[in-house]
Scaffold this active site. Structure first.
Site, PDB file in Angstrom:
ATOM      1  N   TYR A 306       4.579  16.899 -19.952  1.00 40.99           N
ATOM      2  CA  TYR A 306       5.772  16.065 -19.839  1.00 40.99           C
ATOM      3  C   TYR A 306       5.360  14.643 -19.470  1.00 40.99           C
ATOM      4  O   TYR A 306       4.620  14.433 -18.510  1.00 40.99           O
ATOM      5  CB  TYR A 306       6.697  16.664 -18.775  1.00 40.99           C
ATOM      6  CG  TYR A 306       8.036  15.982 -18.571  1.00 40.99           C
ATOM      7  CD1 TYR A 306       8.538  15.041 -19.452  1.00 40.99           C
ATOM      8  CD2 TYR A 306       8.810  16.309 -17.463  1.00 40.99           C
ATOM      9  CE1 TYR A 306       9.757  14.438 -19.244  1.00 40.99           C
ATOM     10  CE2 TYR A 306      10.049  15.706 -17.241  1.00 40.99           C
ATOM     11  CZ  TYR A 306      10.515  14.766 -18.130  1.00 40.99           C
ATOM     12  OH  TYR A 306      11.730  14.167 -17.931  1.00 40.99           O
ATOM     13  N   CYS A 307       5.836  13.652 -20.244  1.00 45.14           N
ATOM     14  CA  CYS A 307       5.596  12.241 -19.946  1.00 45.14           C
ATOM     15  C   CYS A 307       4.083  11.976 -19.892  1.00 45.14           C
ATOM     16  O   CYS A 307       3.355  12.318 -20.819  1.00 45.14           O
ATOM     17  CB  CYS A 307       6.309  11.863 -18.653  1.00 45.14           C
ATOM     18  SG  CYS A 307       6.231  10.110 -18.215  1.00 45.14           S
ATOM     19  N   LEU A 308       3.593  11.383 -18.824  1.00 46.18           N
ATOM     20  CA  LEU A 308       2.168  11.100 -18.695  1.00 46.18           C
ATOM     21  C   LEU A 308       1.340  12.386 -18.701  1.00 46.18           C
ATOM     22  O   LEU A 308       0.188  12.391 -19.152  1.00 46.18           O
ATOM     23  CB  LEU A 308       1.927  10.320 -17.401  1.00 46.18           C
ATOM     24  CG  LEU A 308       0.558   9.694 -17.191  1.00 46.18           C
ATOM     25  CD1 LEU A 308       0.202   8.781 -18.336  1.00 46.18           C
ATOM     26  CD2 LEU A 308       0.520   8.935 -15.872  1.00 46.18           C
TER      27      LEU A 308
END
Length: 574
Positions: A306-308
């Protein structure tokens, strides 16, 4: 001598950053000078802007006279508010003279938008920055921000005799006191990690200096054979995917019969200043996969980032593919970028001048604080996160109801100095991952080496990872990619449980041996479906699974992975 003068520069930058919210004045000045000089050398553009000002002023005058005499709100050619602009949604904005105030502001907004875009010779980055700054300054003086020019505020203040302003002043004082004391916002105390948040049962089965690995207790008699590993971003606490029971993605997947593991990252302090990107890969993802391989032996893993965390997972997966490590059965990326050539408005805060400023700030502490990161994200949505909050809490005198997602957002984390610098220089600005120049263990990696199928989710209104940028994985990979575009933003679009109203998504799979389809064509040819994308992901994972098996035990003490403590563990409380 050179070292001492550099230290002086760092101290000066650190002191200056406290006054500017971490924004480099030099970066802003460079943007402004580029725009102003090129505009001064463009007489045709200035003439066009002057004509636009004249015609808009005439239209506004016509509109004003018509509404004063006949009440005709359709007179003239004044611009309507943007669809997503809720500042002027109240019906009283259609009454004179507030309708004229609204239209006057929108005319100025359109004029400045025209003045700060398409000036020949200005670099794209500087143009975007100047346009963004112009919007921020206009947002500050919007008529919705003042009692005398906001009909809703004026009416409430008149009816209550100013008591709303007294309540607002008390709210402001309380918020200032909480902020000075390092306390979370009002209402957060109703949400407790381990009691009302992050309550899905499980055990911490592995721990390193950077993460705790949580294995969740099964709720079904049998489970799908391949476990799921969740890799959140360390810029956030992991339990955004395990909020309340009704909107926990982790609980949903456990109830769907999956064996779920999740990484809970350490919240670093100054002692982690020299911790880099590769430390997070080795001590995070690779150690988690090592533990899972012992707890659930001979089973490939469905990995989600998720995300980074998705960017890091892509790096780990590419390195594993290069080295012949086939432990991943699939890879899922949620609002995660792998190509940063189109990074969106966050690019406004990341350039060489700004990065040098940030690095000097981090040199003093060893990390980037959550407050410094939050400022940039708030500016990207200033109408929703700054001005609407000011109006609602401090002028209307009403407290915004605290929700689980808001409580999570008030539980921040820090970023180690070295890691953050490496990420910004190598990944965000250098785009080394997309261009095959990023190195792991001294050798370059390429995303096209990943052969496991990929499931990707982008969100329609994402200001952090714009969906067209997320979509670029279709260009970089050489495997089947299922892409989902869901309603909502970077967080609310992901936390989109079944049953929530007004949700929709688009979905389509691109085979590795079929021609590339661009994002606009993809969007046009895939109609939206009502509902949550979660069942689609569960269905996609099940499609590659064999028959169900008995759930594994929590941990494997006989091979060095005993249950250390109950979920949500210890790192999440730091």
């Amino acid at each position: 001598m050179i070292g001492s003068t550099s230290a002086i520069d760092r101290v000066f930058h650190y002191a200056l950053a406290k006054q500017t919210g971490g924004v480099s004045p030099a970066a802003l000045m460079l943007c402004y000078m580029d725009w102003a000089l090129h505009l001064s050398m463009a007489p045709g553009t200035r003439l066009q802007l002057g004509w636009k000002f004249f015609t808009d002023a005439v239209a506004l005058q016509r509109y004003t006279l018509a509404t004063m005499t006949s009440g005709d709100l359709s007179a003239g050619d004044c611009p309507p508010p943007a669809k997503a602009d809720r500042r002027f949604a109240h019906e009283d904005w259609q009454r004179f003279p507030f309708n004229v105030m609204q239209q006057s502001f929108l005319v100025w907004e359109n004029l400045w938008d025209a003045a700060t875009t398409n000036v020949h010779g200005v670099s794209k980055e500087h143009e975007q920055a100047v346009n963004f700054l112009a919007r921020q300054m206009l947002d500050m003086v919007a008529p919705s921000n003042f009692i005398a020019t906001n009909p809703e505020l004026l009416d409430k203040t008149t009816r209550e005799g100013g008591f709303n302003l007294m309540r607002g002043a008390m709210n402001l004082l309380e918020d200032k006191q909480r902020n000075a004391a390092g306390l979370p916002p009002a209402g957060v105390e109703e949400f407790k990690v381990g009691k009302t948040l992050a309550v899905t049962p499980g055990k911490v089965v592995a721990r390193t200096r950077l993460m705790e690995l949580i294995q969740y207790s099964p709720t079904t008699g049998k489970v799908h054979p391949n476990p799921v590993l969740i890799v959140p971003a360390w810029i956030m606490k992991y339990y955004i995917l395990d909020l309340s029971a009704k909107n926990s993605l982790i609980k949903y997947m456990v109830d769907q019969g999956f064996t779920v593991f999740a990484i809970s990252w350490k919240n670093p302090d100054e002692s982690y200043a020299d911790t880099g990107m590769d430390d997070y890969r080795r001590l995070g993802i690779m150690e988690a996969l090592k533990a899972i391989s012992q707890i659930v032996p001979n089973r490939k893993v469905h990995a989600l980032g998720y995300c980074l965390g998705g960017t890091l997972l892509s790096i780990a997966a590419a390195a594993m593919a290069r080295d012949g490590d086939d432990r991943l059965k699939s890879m899922t990326l949620l609002a995660a970028q792998t190509d940063f050539s189109q990074p969106g408005e966050l690019e406004l805060f990341v350039n060489e001048s700004q990065l040098a400023f940030l690095e000097d700030m981090m040199e003093e502490r060893g990390y980037l604080s959550s407050a410094q990161m939050a400022g940039a994200f708030q500016l990207l949505r200033s109408n929703d996160l700054i001005w609407s909050h000011m109006i609602h809490d401090y002028m209307l005198g009403e407290r915004t109801s605290m929700m689980d997602l808001m409580a999570w957002n008030a539980d921040p984390t820090r970023m180690p100095a070295r890691m953050h610098s490496e990420y910004l220089r190598d990944i965000f600005m250098g785009n080394q991952l997309a261009e095959g120049r990023f190195h792991v263990d001294g050798r370059s990696i390429a995303l096209r080496d990943i052969t496991a199928p990929i499931f990707v989710v982008g969100t329609e209104t994402d200001h952090v990872a714009p969906w067209r940028s997320v979509y670029q994985i279709n260009v970089l990979s050489d495997t089947d990619v299922t892409f989902v575009l869901t309603s909502g933003g970077h967080n609310a679009g992901i936390v989109s449980e079944p049953g929530r109203k007004h949700r929709h998504y688009r979905i389509a799979t691109s085979r590795h041996d079929t021609p590339y389809v661009g994002p606009e064509t993809w969007h046009r040819t895939n109609p939206p479906k009502d509902g949550s994308w979660w069942p689609e992901w569960a269905k996609w994972l099940r499609a590659g699974s064999n028959e169900a098996v008995q759930p594994p035990k929590l941990g494997a003490p006989n091979v060095g992975y005993p249950a250390l403590c109950d979920a949500p563990g210890t790192y999440v409380f730091e």
